[in-house]
Design a protein around this motif. Structure first.
Motif, PDB file in Angstrom:
ATOM      1  N   ARG A  20      -4.709  -1.425  -5.699  1.00 27.26           N
ATOM      2  CA  ARG A  20      -4.788  -0.981  -4.301  1.00 27.26           C
ATOM      3  C   ARG A  20      -6.019  -1.571  -3.601  1.00 27.26           C
ATOM      4  N   SER A  40      -4.279   3.439  -8.111  1.00 24.24           N
ATOM      5  CA  SER A  40      -3.908   2.149  -8.689  1.00 24.24           C
ATOM      6  C   SER A  40      -5.037   1.133  -8.513  1.00 24.24           C
ATOM      7  N   PRO A  59      -2.505   6.053  -5.088  1.00 29.59           N
ATOM      8  CA  PRO A  59      -3.905   6.010  -4.614  1.00 29.59           C
ATOM      9  C   PRO A  59      -4.894   5.556  -5.684  1.00 29.59           C
ATOM     10  N   LEU A  90       0.828  -1.210   0.000  1.00 34.02           N
ATOM     11  CA  LEU A  90       0.000   0.000   0.000  1.00 34.02           C
ATOM     12  C   LEU A  90       0.857   1.252   0.000  1.00 34.02           C
ATOM     13  N   LEU A 149       2.015   1.730  -3.678  1.00 32.16           N
ATOM     14  CA  LEU A 149       1.001   1.884  -4.722  1.00 32.16           C
ATOM     15  C   LEU A 149       0.446   3.304  -4.735  1.00 32.16           C
TER      16      LEU A 149
END
Length: 750
Positions: free
Chosen positions: A421, A418, A416, A411, A414
């Motif tokens: 996620r 993606s 936001p 997290l 990644l």
């Protein structure tokens, strides 16, 4: 020297002695009859009185100086002798029970007829008008001459009747002997033998064979003495038997009084004959009230499952004729309505011939025993589940730790927006729920690791108020009623909050149409021994609601793991079991009060402590504050956990040394030339536990600090010494930020 009979003859003196003894024995048995009302005493007393009259009249006859005087004495003597035969016959009948009633009737009727004839008949049937001058002798007293009339045909018939009765009684005595009544037989035969000897002697004297004294008077005396002795010995034996029986009765009463179990005895009709004090206490009936009542009136027994009446246990034993347990799962409803669970057994009471004459029941109150047994089974169930949870906790938490850790790291990397996620968030959420479920299982199994501190209950509740307000619905009101000074407890802050949280959620779900929840704090003092709590001061926490409440069956199971009244999918059944486990692990106690339609009230007692309240907060520091440059030695036998810890700490700037087992760690530390600031180690590992590893490393690196981590339960961790004071511990599974924060906290500690 021969002498004429004038005045009182010396020959009459021993006869008078015989009469006196006979009178005494007769009166004695008359008194016995008045005391014990036995017919054989009365019939023997009457026999003695008739014989007394006969012997007394014999003394008068021997003193007669003329034919007219002798005839008068003779008339009365013949009547007394006639009445003596049926009197003694009735005694033999009462004493032996073997004499024919027909024979008794014949003898009695003839004796009465003969007596009436002797009073009024002058025809010579009873005696003739021929005079007879008798010459008899007595040793040491000489001889005398007296006058009497010769017997007539009726008298001879009476003599035959008397002789026939004597022979009949001798046959009765022989019959008694054959039937085993040896004592009665010997006594009767001896008495009748004396009488027979006297009769034979008198017949020989009357026939002129010799002129020795008539012995029938003395034979009567011997007969009376023998029978009186036998009857008197029976009286003594009866008294001794009564005394022995009274002693046995007293001993039995003392024994029954001392028995801790309840004892009830009945007759063959199932009516109560005996009740000991324990049975009085359990049934509510006194012995005086219970005597003679049917057993079901005292023992109102119902089935423990369906409450239906069960069969009368006495009737069951009487029907089967065998002893043993007469019921399982039985409850006794006492006279006052109190219901107790009992364990009972019964046995038939038999006489000497093996006939069942009653039943004895023994039962005891096992209510407390069954309750303790249920609690023991519940504790064993929890212990088994706790051991199961503890056994899988290490491997399961080792699996969850890298799942949650790598999800957190993913997290962080990644963007936001993606698409991946969302999937990673779901993975982390599932892992978090799995970790929470593991903690709950360990909690109700009382196996979770506690971070114990001195806490103020009111402050802890105040911290939770905002969170709890958001937790309940708009149609539910939440009120706090805290005592001014509720006191302090030694507890794990997160676990104490878990208790309140679970109880509030449970109360909210019990009020689907809305209602009110009250949270109260206070103090209580327990003074008495023997309860659920040891004497002392306690801090109390109460959570109550106005929901639908619970019935008795639900209340009994409310703390069972996986028991729930919610619909399928609405609850795991671990909420209240978790609460009970946490409370017990903190040395406290929890109760529930609830009735259908009147809501529920959960009350918790936790031991009150004194000391400075710990007001530290576990707030996450800033990300920059979690970074460091120190060297950390990571020792973990699980590859995934070790790899995760190494990556997380390396990303935060630490220099990381890692080893898969203690031996490798010792070798690595020995070869490393620089400082090592922190040992991050698993607790349970092959060959050496984490605490022993730290002690060994401190020999060469005394400034080394340690942070222990484990997925094992408290029992395993506790044996390793991790839960000692001032020990830093990180429970698996942990989050990435938790690891970094805890490492920084240990390194920065004073």
């Amino acid at each position: 020297m021969d002498s004429e009979a004038t005045g009182v003859s010396p020959f009459a003196i021993p006869v008078l002695v015989t009469a006196g003894i006979t009178l005494y024995v007769g009166v004695y048995h008359g008194v016995l009859y008045l005391r014990r009302q036995r017919r054989q005493d009365l019939s023997f007393a009457l026999s003695c009185l008739v014989i007394f009259a006969y012997v007394l009249l014999c003394a008068g006859l021997y003193s007669a100086g003329s034919l007219a005087e002798g005839a008068a004495w003779q008339r009365a003597q013949i009547i007394a002798l006639a009445l003596a035969t049926p009197a003694f016959a009735w005694f033999v009948y009462d004493y032996t029970g073997r004499v024919s009633r027909g024979w008794l009737a014949i003898v009695t009727v003839y004796a009465l007829f003969y007596s009436a004839l002797a009073l009024f008949d002058e025809s010579g049937l009873v005696w003739t008008q021929d005079e007879a001058i008798k010459h008899v002798s007595l040793p040491f007293l000489g001889s005398i001459t007296y006058y009497e009339l010769l017997p007539g045909p009726a008298t001879n018939l009476q003599s035959a009747v008397g002789l026939g009765s004597l022979l009949y009684f001798l046959w009765v005595g022989a019959r008694l002997y054959r039937e085993g009544e040896r004592r009665k037989s010997r006594q009767l035969l001896l008495a009748l033998g004396l009488l027979a000897a006297g009769v034979v002697n008198d017949m020989l004297v009357s026939l002129g064979v010799y002129a020795f004294v008539y012995l029938i008077e003395y034979a009567y005396l011997g007969m009376v003495v023998v029978v009186a002795y036998g009857l008197s010995s029976e009286v003594v034996e009866a008294a001794e038997m009564r005394d022995a029986l009274a002693e046995k009765e007293e001993s039995l009463a003392i024994t029954l009084h001392s028995i801790g179990d309840a004892v009830v005895a009945t007759d063959r009709d199932g009516r109560v004959t005996r009740l000991n004090p324990t049975a009085e206490r359990l049934t509510g009936w006194t012995a005086a009230e219970a005597l003679g009542r049917p057993l079901p009136e005292l023992l109102r027994l119902v089935d423990a499952v369906d409450g239906k009446p069960v069969e009368d246990p006495a009737a069951r034993v009487l029907r089967s004729g065998r002893g043993g347990p007469v019921g399982e799962g039985v409850r006794l409803a006492a006279r006052d309505g109190t219901v107790r669970e009992i364990a009972d057994s019964g046995a038939p009471i038999t006489d000497r011939d093996g006939n069942t004459v009653g039943v004895v029941l023994v039962f005891r109150d096992v209510t407390e025993e069954r309750r303790l047994g249920d609690e023991l089974r519940q504790a064993q169930k929890l212990e088994s589940m706790g051991r199961l949870a503890g056994g899988i906790a290490h491997d399961f938490n080792n699996l969850l730790t890298p799942i949650m850790g790598h999800a957190d790291m993913a997290l962080l990397s990644l963007e936001p927006e993606s698409p991946a996620r969302v999937d990673v968030v779901q993975v982390r959420a599932a892992a978090t729920r799995a970790a929470e479920l593991t903690r709950q299982i360990l909690a109700f199994g009382r196996k979770q690791v506690l971070d114990v501190r001195v806490l103020d209950l009111n402050e802890t509740l105040a911290e939770m108020e905002g969170m709890l307000q958001h937790l309940i619905r708009e149609d539910v009101t939440l009120e706090f009623h805290t005592a001014e000074e509720a006191g302090s407890v030694r507890a794990d802050r997160s676990q104490l909050q878990q208790i309140v949280l679970n109880l509030v959620v449970n109360a909210r779900d019990a009020m689907p149409a809305g209602g009110q929840i009250e949270i109260e704090s206070g103090r209580d003092e327990v003074k008495a021994e023997g309860g659920e709590l040891a004497p002392g001061r306690y801090v109390t926490l109460c959570v109550s609601d106005t929901g639908g409440g619970m019935d008795a069956a639900t209340r009994e199971r409310v703390f069972e793991p996986f028991f729930t009244t919610k619909e399928r999918g609405q609850g795991t059944g671990l909420g209240l079991a978790t609460v009970e486990g946490i409370v017990s692990q903190h040395g406290g106690h929890i109760t529930v009060e609830s009735e259908p339609g009147r809501g529920s009230r959960f009350r918790i007692w936790l031991p009150e402590v004194t000391g400075r309240v710990d007001r530290t907060r576990t707030e996450a520091p800033a990300a920059a504050a979690q970074r460091g440059t120190e060297t950390v030695l990571v020792v973990e036998d699980d590859d995934m956990v070790r790899r995760l810890a190494r990556e997380v700490l390396a990303q935060q700037g630490y220099r990381v040394l890692s080893a898969s087992h203690p031996a490798e760690a010792l070798d690595l530390a020995r070869r490393h030339e620089g400082d090592v600031a922190l040992l991050l180690t698993d607790v349970v590992m092959p060959g050496m536990n984490g605490r022993d590893l730290y002690v060994e490393l401190c020999r060469t690196r005394p400034a080394l600090r340690a942070l222990y981590m484990s997925g094992y339960n408290e029992e395993v961790v506790g044996r390793s010494g991790v839960l000692e004071a001032d020990i830093d511990f990180l429970a698996k599974p942990f989050r990435v930020e938790s690891l970094g924060r805890k490492v920084r906290e240990v390194l920065d500690a004073d």
